[in-house]
Scaffold this motif. Structure first.
Motif, mmCIF file in Angstrom:
data_model
loop_
_atom_site.group_PDB
_atom_site.id
_atom_site.type_symbol
_atom_site.label_atom_id
_atom_site.label_comp_id
_atom_site.label_asym_id
_atom_site.label_seq_id
_atom_site.Cartn_x
_atom_site.Cartn_y
_atom_site.Cartn_z
ATOM 1 N N LYS A 6 0.864 -1.188 0.000
ATOM 2 C CA LYS A 6 0.000 0.000 0.000
ATOM 3 C C LYS A 6 0.897 1.234 0.000
ATOM 4 N N CYS A 8 0.722 4.972 0.780
ATOM 5 C CA CYS A 8 -0.209 5.781 1.560
ATOM 6 C C CYS A 8 0.133 7.267 1.475
ATOM 7 N N SER A 25 -1.024 -2.828 -4.474
ATOM 8 C CA SER A 25 -2.330 -3.464 -4.298
ATOM 9 C C SER A 25 -3.327 -2.522 -3.651
ATOM 10 N N HIS A 26 -2.803 -1.534 -2.904
ATOM 11 C CA HIS A 26 -3.632 -0.566 -2.197
ATOM 12 C C HIS A 26 -3.025 0.831 -2.347
ATOM 13 N N ARG A 56 -7.180 -1.362 -4.291
ATOM 14 C CA ARG A 56 -8.072 -0.957 -3.200
ATOM 15 C C ARG A 56 -7.738 0.438 -2.725
ATOM 16 N N LYS A 57 -8.785 1.249 -2.516
ATOM 17 C CA LYS A 57 -8.624 2.620 -2.038
ATOM 18 C C LYS A 57 -8.919 2.671 -0.541
ATOM 19 N N VAL A 58 -7.914 3.063 0.227
ATOM 20 C CA VAL A 58 -8.015 3.058 1.687
ATOM 21 C C VAL A 58 -8.019 4.493 2.207
ATOM 22 N N ASP A 78 -12.752 2.278 -0.421
ATOM 23 C CA ASP A 78 -13.146 0.879 -0.232
ATOM 24 C C ASP A 78 -12.980 0.412 1.207
ATOM 25 N N ASP A 182 3.043 -1.280 4.139
ATOM 26 C CA ASP A 182 2.422 0.030 3.982
ATOM 27 C C ASP A 182 3.503 1.094 4.138
#
Length: 209
Positions: A6, A8, A25-26, A56-58, A78, A182
């Protein structure tokens, strides 16, 4: 098991595109005004729209109110990564939104891991370094002793954060066994300023694991 990543605290189309191109992936969008990575719902919406469906959107929050959560959901989030948020509040948010919930556990010493065994109301745990009182709860480039996770029986799917970068990711994954990592400050040139080359380098290192 392959390791995924991810990226961030993204805030520009160029860095979002770099994360996607590198195989993240994120992707993470911060909704916390004190952070240099904070986004409005409109900014997050524009970025989320650039990310393909398999990424995926976090949304990243610190004990958010309903209005902020709803704004982020409308922007296409998401999953919700919740710092400093009680189990009851996480449960309320999960019930209201139907979204995946990440509960953040700040780690400084082995005793901090005990909270994982009664975390409640979460789909995933994110282990991050505990920051000093008064500092931002994440994105500070701090790391904890990864050996604390060796042999620990995780009650939920989990991810590793805290001071990761392209030079350290191989050791971090080897020591902890993390399958999702992350990164935020480790791919920046200054707080909140992501670098496309650093993102590419980090994701290349992840793909080599």
């Amino acid at each position: 098991m392959p390791v995924t990543a991810k990226i961030c605290g993204l805030s520009t189309p160029e860095t979002l595109d770099a994360a996607v191109a590198g195989g993240a992936s994120h992707v993470g969008f911060v909704f916390f005004p004190p952070s240099p990575r904070n986004l409005s719902a409109d900014q997050a919406r524009a970025l989320a729209a650039r990310a393909p469906g398999h990424v995926r959107k976090v949304g990243v929050f610190v004990d958010p109110d309903d209005a902020l959560v709803d704004a982020a959901i409308s922007a296409g989030i998401d999953a919700l990564q919740l710092h400093e948020t009680s189990a009851q509040r996480r449960a309320d948010i999960a019930a209201r939104t139907g979204r995946e919930i990440w509960a953040v556990i700040p780690i400084k010493q082995g005793a901090d891991l005990a909270y994982a065994n009664h975390i409640g109301a979460a789909d995933r745990i994110l282990y991050d370094a505990k920051t000093p009182r008064g500092a931002l709860p994440g994105g500070m480039g701090m790391r904890f002793d990864w050996k604390l996770l060796q042999g620990f029986r995780h009650p939920l799917p989990w991810a590793l954060s805290g001071g990761l970068d392209s030079a350290s990711i191989a050791d971090a994954a080897r020591i902890t066994g993390a399958s999702l990592v992350d990164v935020s400050s480790g791919v920046e040139t200054a707080p909140g300023v992501k670098d496309v080359d650093k993102i590419a380098s980090f994701l290349k290192a992840v793909r080599s694991l």
